[in-house]
Each structure stands twice: as C-alpha cells, then as structure tokens.
Design a protein around this motif. Structure first.
Motif, short mmCIF file in Angstrom:
data_model
loop_
_atom_site.label_atom_id
_atom_site.label_comp_id
_atom_site.label_asym_id
_atom_site.label_seq_id
_atom_site.Cartn_x
_atom_site.Cartn_y
_atom_site.Cartn_z
N ALA A 68 23.06 18.51 7.94
CA ALA A 68 22.93 19.86 8.50
C ALA A 68 24.22 20.31 9.15
O ALA A 68 24.64 21.45 9.02
N THR A 69 24.86 19.39 9.87
CA THR A 69 26.10 19.75 10.55
C THR A 69 27.01 18.52 10.59
O THR A 69 26.60 17.44 11.04
N ALA A 70 28.22 18.68 10.09
CA ALA A 70 29.12 17.54 9.98
C ALA A 70 30.56 17.87 10.36
O ALA A 70 31.45 17.06 10.18
N MET A 71 30.79 19.08 10.89
CA MET A 71 32.15 19.55 11.18
C MET A 71 33.04 19.48 9.94
O MET A 71 34.23 19.21 10.01
N MET A 72 32.41 19.74 8.78
CA MET A 72 33.13 19.80 7.51
C MET A 72 32.68 21.06 6.77
O MET A 72 31.49 21.38 6.77
N PRO A 73 33.60 21.78 6.15
CA PRO A 73 33.19 22.98 5.42
C PRO A 73 32.46 22.64 4.13
O PRO A 73 32.60 21.53 3.58
N THR A 74 31.67 23.58 3.64
CA THR A 74 31.05 23.46 2.32
C THR A 74 31.49 24.65 1.47
O THR A 74 31.93 25.68 1.99
N ARG A 75 31.32 24.54 0.16
CA ARG A 75 31.75 25.62 -0.73
C ARG A 75 30.88 26.87 -0.58
O ARG A 75 31.30 27.97 -0.94
N ASP A 76 29.67 26.69 -0.04
CA ASP A 76 28.83 27.85 0.20
C ASP A 76 29.51 28.86 1.12
O ASP A 76 29.31 30.08 0.99
N ALA A 77 30.31 28.37 2.07
CA ALA A 77 30.93 29.26 3.05
C ALA A 77 31.84 30.29 2.38
O ALA A 77 31.82 31.48 2.75
N ALA A 78 32.64 29.85 1.42
CA ALA A 78 33.54 30.78 0.75
C ALA A 78 32.75 31.82 -0.04
O ALA A 78 33.13 33.00 -0.10
N TRP A 79 31.63 31.38 -0.64
CA TRP A 79 30.79 32.34 -1.38
C TRP A 79 30.23 33.39 -0.42
O TRP A 79 30.25 34.60 -0.72
#
Length: 458
Positions: A112-123
């Motif tokens: 749920a939360t890892a202080m790492m970005p995911t590709r969903d964010a850019a979308w």
C-alpha cells in the motif's frame, strides 16, 4: 408567520412537523441510536470525526453497507444517497473498477505504501493534465493538504506573505482560509474558528465572491501571494459566478503579480475537468481531492509550466525532506492505483454527461414544486450537483448566502427525506449525482420533496 411570495410558511406548523419527523426518526433508528450512545464512552463527540455530529435529528445514522448510489443503515433501512460522502463518493460507493484496482494493489501484488513511486502515478498526472490544462502534478491524501502545499509554493515563488480568499469559502481546514467579511465590511476570523495559531487577518485577505472592485482593492496592497478560490462557491450553498467575474479575477491576479489557485474539489461536479475545463479558465495552480480516488483518500495539486519552472529555478527550497511540502503517505501506491481506476473507468467524460442530465432532472423537479406553490425559494445547478435554498433570487455572494440560511427549514427537509429513504448532504440541501444514480433515484427525491412542501403549506 413568514410570507413567501404569496404563500405563507407557518413557523408554528414547521415546528410541529419537525418534532413529528424527529420522533419518527428516533423510533425507526433504534440501533443507530444505541450505537451512538455506546460510542460516546470512547469517541470524542461520540463519532469518529466530529463533523458527523451535523445531524438534523439528534444522532447520526450508522452505516452498514453502501453500494453504488444507495446506503443501508444499521436498522436495515435503504436510502438513495444524494450526499455521497459530501463529494468523497461522487464516483458512487465502491465502484467495481476501483475495488478491483485496490484489491490488486493491496492484496495480490501488495504494498500500500513503500515510499517508492509506481507507474500509475505518471498515468494519473497525465490524465489530470488533460482534464485541467496544467501539466505538472503532485499528490496528497486530502484537498486540505493540497491547498496547504500550494499556498507554501505560492509564497515561495512570489516572496509574498498573504493569501486572498472569498468570504465563506471552503478549502478544508487550512488556517489561512477561516475568515469572513463581517456585516460592517471588516475582515474577521470566522465564528467558531478552533485554536487559530494567529488571527487569520494577519495571514490573509478576504473579499466577497463576485465583487471585483473589492478584489482589486485588496490585491493593490501588493502582498498577496495567491488568490485561492473555488470557481463557484459550494459549501455555503452554491453561488455561481456572474458573467465576466472569473475572467476579471484572472486579469486582476496577473496585473498585481498574484498567482491564481482554483480549488476544484467540489466544483469537479461541473465536468471531467471541473469548472477549469468547462469554462475555459486559466489558473496557475489547481487543487483537488475527495472524489478522484473513488473513496480511497486522495488529493493532488497541479502546477502550470511557468510556476513549475520558477520553483525549479529557485535555490534553497527543501522539497525532498522537511521543507513543509509533502507527507509520508502522500502519493502512496494504493491511493494512486485508486485514482487511476476511478479516472480511467468511473468518472469518465461520458459519466459526467449522464450525471449532469440527472442533476438537470432533479433541478427541474424542485423548480416545478417551487413554482406550483409560489415560494420565494430557488434551486441552483452546477453540473452534477444541485441545491435548493429558501431564498429568491439565489444569493450572489458568501455573505448573502450565509444570511439567507434557514436552519428550521433545513432540518425539516433533511429529516423528512431521511424518514422516506433519501439522504442529502447534512451541511446544506445539496444533492450530488454519481455514475450509479438513476432516474428512479431522482424521482423518489422529487416526490418526497413535493410531499414535504405539501405537508408544510397545507
């Protein structure tokens, strides 16, 4: 006795009817009443969050289930939900694409939360840019935080200390926005402001909505970093901009060197890109929250290319640690996955068109009743949102809207409707449509509203 355009509202009868409806409410909601009493032993105010004490009947209904545009309480009563979590559930309760995305992220893939970005964010950033026209986005968990951080960035960019807001605006629990224009025209802290760190008149300026001369007067002091506003007021009753007003705000902000922040958290109801897209507005910063995560805590702020470039060109700003912008859980993988699913599959362009049609149907039904009884009331629509007020013409500013408040009538309609299976937003007489709302849902409201008016004026 209050005379309304030839029709008399008997206040004694109103009191009697409200007492009757409250008794009915208590008698039919015994489990909610018991749950509320039990909670008072360990919950401050007896509720998970003190705003839930805003109820017309003495205690809140307790949630058992919610799906689409309907909710069910502990006593087994089902309601057409036109409150929709005061906009937080604009997508409907637990929309299937959002549920699937959350289950995939949190259950199957984990994290749920890892202080790492995911590709969903850019979308999501690209989609928000398409909708609102500002290209660079960052995430929060609430619109309150999005506004706080936008204010900090505006102060950093302009080197100015103050924020300008509209009287009776709503931008969450941001300290700088809790002030109003008083009856004598003086600026003062909003009544009931809890534990303000400083008098908000030291950090902010405030003018009435739709008042360009007052806006220019306050901007002319040269100390306003940003004008923070909703393109239409929503939390003191819907107050729409007059022709030319928003264009005037943009021109004055530019002329006096202040940024313009559009808070589209509630005004998203105007369409897929809120009022910004629907009305061709040109803000420097956009803030949003509540609805975009389909019920999962989510918020965001977007920056114009010019503002982003100015920030990136400044030295000494700590944007990666303790500079006052950002939070550990902001932009987490679960929240961003929910935003992507909601924006891609639920709150789509087509969905907004259908939601707006339903709000138009709601508005016509209410107006027909007002006209039939010759009441000096009004109903105002903002896309998928509509609201009736016990004043006509509709107020044109926050101050006028506050002065037009009628708590007795508000409570009567809220309890009457709830006893017959319809929920409005508890803070005012607002109805919001979701992609799951149906014509039958709207017609039920309109029938019950008509019956409530008939009982009142009989």
């Amino acid at each position: 006795m209050l005379i309304k355009a030839g029709m008399m509202i008997d206040r004694t009868r109103l009191t009697q009817l409200l007492d009757r409806e409250r008794r009915t409410f208590r008698d039919r909601n015994l489990r909610s009443a018991a749950a509320y009493e039990e909670a008072r032993g360990h919950l401050f105010g007896g509720v998970p969050m003190t705003w839930m004490n805003k109820t017309a009947a003495g205690f809140p209904l307790y949630l058992a289930e919610a799906h689409g545009a309907h909710v069910t309480d502990l006593d087994g009563h089902e309601y057409v939900d036109l409150c929709l979590g005061d906009t937080g559930a604009m997508a409907g309760h637990s929309p299937a694409p959002t549920v699937e995305a959350v289950a995939d992220r949190f259950g199957r893939r984990g994290g749920a939360t890892a202080m790492m970005p995911t590709r969903d964010a850019a979308w999501v950033g690209a989609e928000l840019a398409r909708r609102f026209g500002v290209p660079y986005w960052s995430f929060s968990l609430t619109a309150t935080d999005a506004n706080r951080w936008a204010i900090r960035l505006a102060r950093a960019v302009t080197g100015r200390p103050k924020i300008l807001v509209n009287s009776y605006c709503y931008h969450g629990s941001v300290d700088e926005v809790l002030l109003v224009v008083g009856p004598d025209g003086r600026q003062l802290s909003r009544e009931g402001n809890v534990g303000a760190p400083v008098d908000p008149t030291t950090t902010s300026r405030v003018v009435e909505f739709n008042d360009l001369p007052a806006l220019e007067r306050e901007l002319a002091y040269g100390d306003v970093a940003a004008v923070l506003m909703e393109p239409a007021l929503t939390n003191i009753g819907i107050v729409l901009p007059e022709p030319g007003y928003l264009e005037g705000v943009r021109e004055l902000a530019t002329r006096y060197g202040s940024l313009l922040i559009n808070d589209e958290t509630h005004t998203l109801s105007a369409g897929p890109g809120g009022c910004t897209r629907a009305w061709g507005l040109r803000p420097d910063i956009v803030t949003i929250g509540k609805a975009v995560g389909g019920g999962i805590p989510s918020g965001a702020y977007g920056l114009s290319a010019g503002v982003a470039a100015r920030i990136e060109g400044m030295s000494g700003l700590d944007l990666v640690d303790m500079g006052g912008v950002g939070g550990t859980l902001a932009g987490n993988a679960l929240s961003v996955a929910a935003m992507r699913a909601t924006l891609e599959h639920v709150l789509t362009d087509d969905a907004f068109a259908a939601m707006t049609e339903l709000a138009t149907r709601f508005t016509k039904g209410v107006q027909d009743v007002i006209d039939a009884y010759r009441l000096a009331w009004s109903v105002t629509q903002l896309g998928a949102r509509a609201e009736y007020r016990f004043a006509s013409p509709a107020p044109r500013s926050g101050g006028e809207s506050n002065a037009a408040g009628d708590p007795g009538l508000d409570d009567y309609f809220h309890v009457y409707l709830a006893n017959r299976g319809v929920l409005l937003t508890p803070f005012h007489n607002m109805a919001l449509m979701s992609p799951a709302t149906t014509e039958a849902d709207v017609e039920l409201h309109n029938e019950v509203f008509a019956a409530a008016v008939s009982d009142l004026v009989a």
